[in-house]
Design a protein around this motif. Structure first.
Motif, PDB file in Angstrom:
ATOM      1  N   LEU A 157       0.846  -1.201   0.000  1.00 25.00           N
ATOM      2  CA  LEU A 157       0.000   0.000   0.000  1.00 25.00           C
ATOM      3  C   LEU A 157       0.882   1.251   0.000  1.00 25.00           C
ATOM      4  O   LEU A 157       1.993   1.250   0.527  1.00 25.00           O
ATOM      5  CB  LEU A 157      -0.917   0.020   1.227  1.00 25.00           C
ATOM      6  N   THR A 158       0.348   2.328  -0.569  1.00 24.24           N
ATOM      7  CA  THR A 158       1.073   3.600  -0.593  1.00 24.24           C
ATOM      8  C   THR A 158       0.971   4.276   0.769  1.00 24.24           C
ATOM      9  O   THR A 158       0.090   3.958   1.585  1.00 24.24           O
ATOM     10  CB  THR A 158       0.474   4.548  -1.652  1.00 24.24           C
ATOM     11  N   LEU A 159       1.864   5.244   0.999  1.00 28.53           N
ATOM     12  CA  LEU A 159       1.816   6.016   2.251  1.00 28.53           C
ATOM     13  C   LEU A 159       0.471   6.711   2.406  1.00 28.53           C
ATOM     14  O   LEU A 159      -0.087   6.755   3.503  1.00 28.53           O
ATOM     15  CB  LEU A 159       2.937   7.061   2.281  1.00 28.53           C
ATOM     16  N   ARG A 160      -0.043   7.236   1.295  1.00 32.74           N
ATOM     17  CA  ARG A 160      -1.323   7.941   1.341  1.00 32.74           C
ATOM     18  C   ARG A 160      -2.447   6.991   1.764  1.00 32.74           C
ATOM     19  O   ARG A 160      -3.277   7.344   2.610  1.00 32.74           O
ATOM     20  CB  ARG A 160      -1.624   8.542  -0.030  1.00 32.74           C
ATOM     21  N   ASP A 161      -2.471   5.764   1.220  1.00 37.42           N
ATOM     22  CA  ASP A 161      -3.503   4.795   1.595  1.00 37.42           C
ATOM     23  C   ASP A 161      -3.345   4.355   3.053  1.00 37.42           C
ATOM     24  O   ASP A 161      -4.335   4.241   3.779  1.00 37.42           O
ATOM     25  CB  ASP A 161      -3.447   3.575   0.670  1.00 37.42           C
ATOM     26  N   GLY A 167      -5.584   6.669  10.053  1.00 32.92           N
ATOM     27  CA  GLY A 167      -6.027   7.959  10.585  1.00 32.92           C
ATOM     28  C   GLY A 167      -4.890   8.875  11.009  1.00 32.92           C
ATOM     29  O   GLY A 167      -5.046   9.650  11.953  1.00 32.92           O
ATOM     30  N   LEU A 168      -3.762   8.784  10.291  1.00 29.76           N
ATOM     31  CA  LEU A 168      -2.617   9.647  10.584  1.00 29.76           C
ATOM     32  C   LEU A 168      -2.207  10.379   9.315  1.00 29.76           C
ATOM     33  O   LEU A 168      -2.625  10.020   8.207  1.00 29.76           O
ATOM     34  CB  LEU A 168      -1.435   8.819  11.103  1.00 29.76           C
ATOM     35  N   SER A 169      -1.356  11.389   9.478  1.00 31.77           N
ATOM     36  CA  SER A 169      -0.830  12.083   8.301  1.00 31.77           C
ATOM     37  C   SER A 169       0.216  11.204   7.617  1.00 31.77           C
ATOM     38  O   SER A 169       0.786  10.301   8.234  1.00 31.77           O
ATOM     39  CB  SER A 169      -0.205  13.418   8.710  1.00 31.77           C
ATOM     40  N   GLN A 170       0.476  11.516   6.353  1.00 32.54           N
ATOM     41  CA  GLN A 170       1.506  10.768   5.629  1.00 32.54           C
ATOM     42  C   GLN A 170       2.866  10.936   6.287  1.00 32.54           C
ATOM     43  O   GLN A 170       3.660   9.993   6.350  1.00 32.54           O
ATOM     44  CB  GLN A 170       1.587  11.253   4.171  1.00 32.54           C
TER      45      GLN A 170
END
Length: 179
Positions: A157-161, A167-170
């Protein structure tokens, strides 16, 4: 036997032992020979008092504080005659140190012991337990978050996903991945 105020609460046996162990003969009613009964040697008394203050001058103390008419009344059992007051609890330590210095004592540490009613004391115990429980749950949640990030990253999975799922920022996910 009249005991000097700075020895109040010490007890005659302890006082005799202290004086004998430091090699001072104090003729203040402790030595009860017939020739000396009732006589006082102020020089020996002064020496014993000075030495006693030096021995007892640096110590940790327990300041018992009780709320009284908008003030905290302070008493310190380890230093006879030390009583003071403060408006706020954060002022108690400074007041104890100041009062102790006026009595010829230096205080190493001050433990403040609020004397509260039973209901208030119980509430504080419950509060501390709730805080400990919350900290424990926070640690568990942090560990689960790290595990989830590691698993999701392993699945590609990507950092964004990952950030959206946990429920955290990238940026935070990136930091946690490096730990």
């Amino acid at each position: 036997m009249a005991v000097p105020p700075c020895f109040a609460g010490c007890g005659q046996k302890k006082l005799e032992h202290l004086i004998k162990s430091i090699g001072i003969e104090l003729k203040y009613g402790i030595n009860n020979s017939s020739a000396q009964r009732g006589q006082r040697d102020n020089g020996a008394l002064h020496s014993a008092l000075s030495l006693w203050r030096k021995i007892m001058s640096v110590q940790d103390v327990h300041a018992r504080v009780t709320r009284d008419n908008g003030w905290w009344a302070i008493s310190v059992d380890e230093i006879p005659g030390l009583f003071s007051q403060a408006r706020r609890l954060d002022q108690v330590e400074a007041m104890v140190r100041d009062a102790a210095s006026l009595l010829g004592f230096e205080v190493a540490g001050v433990e403040i012991i609020p004397m509260l009613d039973a209901d208030t004391q119980e509430m504080l115990v419950e509060l501390e337990q709730a805080r400990q429980d919350a900290e424990e749950k926070q640690r568990a949640a942090s560990n689960l978050t790290r595990q989830a990030i590691k698993q999701f990253r392993g699945e590609g999975l990507t950092l964004r996903d990952i950030a959206s799922l946990v429920g955290l920022s990238q940026q935070r996910v990136s930091v946690l991945m490096k730990q």
